[in-house]
Design an enzyme around this catalytic site. Structure first.
Site, mmCIF file in Angstrom:
data_model
loop_
_atom_site.group_PDB
_atom_site.id
_atom_site.type_symbol
_atom_site.label_atom_id
_atom_site.label_comp_id
_atom_site.label_asym_id
_atom_site.label_seq_id
_atom_site.Cartn_x
_atom_site.Cartn_y
_atom_site.Cartn_z
ATOM 1 N N TYR A 180 84.530 -57.578 -2.100
ATOM 2 C CA TYR A 180 85.830 -56.921 -1.884
ATOM 3 C C TYR A 180 86.462 -57.371 -0.564
ATOM 4 O O TYR A 180 85.775 -57.486 0.460
ATOM 5 C CB TYR A 180 85.647 -55.411 -1.821
ATOM 6 N N ARG A 223 76.544 -25.972 21.910
ATOM 7 C CA ARG A 223 76.706 -25.876 20.468
ATOM 8 C C ARG A 223 76.414 -24.425 20.078
ATOM 9 O O ARG A 223 77.312 -23.690 19.713
ATOM 10 C CB ARG A 223 75.711 -26.836 19.791
ATOM 11 N N LYS A 256 63.784 -30.089 7.663
ATOM 12 C CA LYS A 256 65.130 -29.754 7.148
ATOM 13 C C LYS A 256 65.744 -30.961 6.425
ATOM 14 O O LYS A 256 65.187 -32.067 6.462
ATOM 15 C CB LYS A 256 66.020 -29.333 8.319
ATOM 16 N N MET A 310 79.617 -50.434 -4.226
ATOM 17 C CA MET A 310 78.976 -49.178 -4.587
ATOM 18 C C MET A 310 77.583 -49.409 -5.173
ATOM 19 O O MET A 310 76.639 -48.673 -4.875
ATOM 20 C CB MET A 310 79.838 -48.409 -5.600
HETATM 21 C C1 LIG Z 1 66.771 -31.137 13.815
HETATM 22 C C2 LIG Z 1 66.301 -30.391 14.980
HETATM 23 C C3 LIG Z 1 65.147 -30.793 15.663
HETATM 24 C C4 LIG Z 1 64.436 -32.108 15.364
HETATM 25 O O1 LIG Z 1 65.158 -33.148 16.008
HETATM 26 P P1 LIG Z 1 64.687 -34.681 15.933
HETATM 27 O O2 LIG Z 1 65.628 -35.402 16.819
HETATM 28 O O3 LIG Z 1 64.835 -35.069 14.495
HETATM 29 O O4 LIG Z 1 63.284 -34.699 16.379
HETATM 30 C C5 LIG Z 1 64.679 -29.997 16.682
HETATM 31 N N1 LIG Z 1 65.332 -28.859 17.037
HETATM 32 C C6 LIG Z 1 66.465 -28.458 16.429
HETATM 33 C C7 LIG Z 1 67.141 -27.212 16.871
HETATM 34 C C8 LIG Z 1 66.989 -29.206 15.390
HETATM 35 O O5 LIG Z 1 68.110 -28.813 14.792
#
Ligand SMILES: *Cc1c(COP(=O)(O)O)cnc(C)c1O
Length: 368
Positions: A253, A129, A35, A301
């Site tokens: 800055y 969640r 992802k 930046m």
């Molecule tokens: C992103 C995600 C993972 C992977 O988690 P990592 O900590 O990057 O290994 C696994 N399960 C779910 C539901 C996630 O959203």
């Protein structure tokens, strides 16, 4: 003539890390979590690199799953948040996407007959969640079976697996085990990357490693290499200026850093506009000529300043590693009060991703 700021991607290290995940997962099987544009490394590149090694991908949303199909990949894909619109169920069915169902409104879409993809149920074991209450799970599965939807898996997600001291993972694991014990022959999945490194942790049938594939440590206070992981991204730039400071001279800055002795400093051609964290503190390490040198002053930046005291021979044009093989991204993240996930996914579009072995002469497409 592009500037020499780039994210070098090491496919061999990605394969190494995924194989390590598979070894640690066995006898459970791992699926590659790609992802967020492959954690900032490029979802198509990452997915193709792992294509021979994985028989399943996991993504957050439908757009990401479609990117895998556009890249010609045919493995099933788990949509970890499920669908956000009823009409997407049909596409998921025809594309062989496994849809996570975590909420009653998504059940309603399935009951209304918009499509019948394979379904995994999400269980809320304490992270609070997403997911159904453990006690309600069997009823949800029955309801879906009744309308002809195949529930082939159940999953949950850990809140504290990165913390070796926390008891929360054991509690969540037990709740999950009980909630799914009566669900019959389904795939059970709990493990993020961190769970692969917890002694005695049950991994059930399928693990979901993400961050570890990219070489970063999923465990608090550890760096990837200590866990056998190899950096998949090297964030690189160059020195574009050097300057001698006399005591009392400030840099950048807000004049937040001031020389207390004669100091030779250098400017590096990368900043928060590229995704380097603006909150990195003075002293955050940067790699030049085989030496760690400290960041000084505020990150701008488009550039940042370093103290070249330890590398007197450093000169304009020198390569600089911001993170990668020598400077763990986990260490930079700690210096910036964040986590590697945010840094890796935050490298901006201005930074070209270039694969190992590919020419560093970058083409913008408009330089004819
Ligand atoms: C992103 C995600 C993972 C992977 O988690 P990592 O900590 O990057 O290994 C696994 N399960 C779910 C539901 C996630 O959203």
């Amino acid at each position: 003539m592009p500037r020499a700021t780039l994210a070098r991607i090491h496919p061999g290290n990605l394969r190494h890390n995924f194989r390590l995940a598979k070894e640690r997962a066995a006898p459970a099987r791992a699926m590659a979590v790609v992802k967020a544009d492959g954690y900032g490394h490029g979802i198509e590149r990452v997915a193709r690199t792992l294509s021979d090694d994985t028989d399943y991908y996991a993504v957050a949303c439908l757009e990401e799953a479609m990117a895998l199909r556009a890249a010609g990949l045919i493995q099933p894909v788990l949509l970890m948040q499920g669908v956000h619109e009823a009409k997407d169920l049909q596409l998921c069915e025809s594309e062989n996407f496994t849809v996570v169902v975590h909420d009653p409104h998504q059940l309603g879409w399935l009951e209304a007959g918009y499509g019948r993809p394979e379904v995994w149920l999400k269980v809320n074991t304490g992270m609070n969640r997403l997911g159904f209450a453990p006690a309600g799970l069997a009823r949800v599965k029955e309801e879906l079976s009744r309308i002809g939807v195949r529930v082939t898996g159940a999953m949950t997600h850990f809140a504290c697996a990165d913390d070796a001291q926390s008891q929360a993972t054991a509690r969540q694991t037990e709740v999950f085990g009980q909630a799914t014990a009566e669900l019959g022959d389904i795939t059970r999945s709990v493990a993020n990357s961190a769970a692969h490194f917890r002694a005695g942790q049950p991994l059930f049938d399928r693990t979901r490693p993400g961050i570890m594939l990219y070489g970063s440590s999923p465990m608090l206070g550890r760096y990837g290499p200590e866990l056998g992981l190899k950096a998949v991204m090297t964030l690189e730039s160059r020195l574009i200026a050097t300057r001698e400071l006399t005591p009392g001279d400030a840099v950048g800055y807000g004049e937040t850093w001031r020389a207390t002795r004669p100091t030779r400093m250098g400017m590096v051609c990368i900043g928060y506009g590229d995704g380097y964290p603006r909150h990195a503190v003075h002293g955050t390490p940067v790699w030049i000529r085989g030496t760690r040198v400290p960041l000084i002053g505020r990150v701008s930046m488009d550039m940042l300043a370093v103290d070249l005291g330890e590398v007197p021979e450093a000169a304009v044009g020198d390569a600089v590693e911001l993170w990668g093989e020598h400077i763990p991204v986990d260490e930079v993240a700690a210096c910036a009060g964040t986590i590697s996930y945010e840094l890796l996914t935050g490298v901006t579009r201005r930074v070209p991703r270039v694969e190992d072995g590919a020419s560093t002469t970058l083409h913008t497409g408009s330089d004819s």
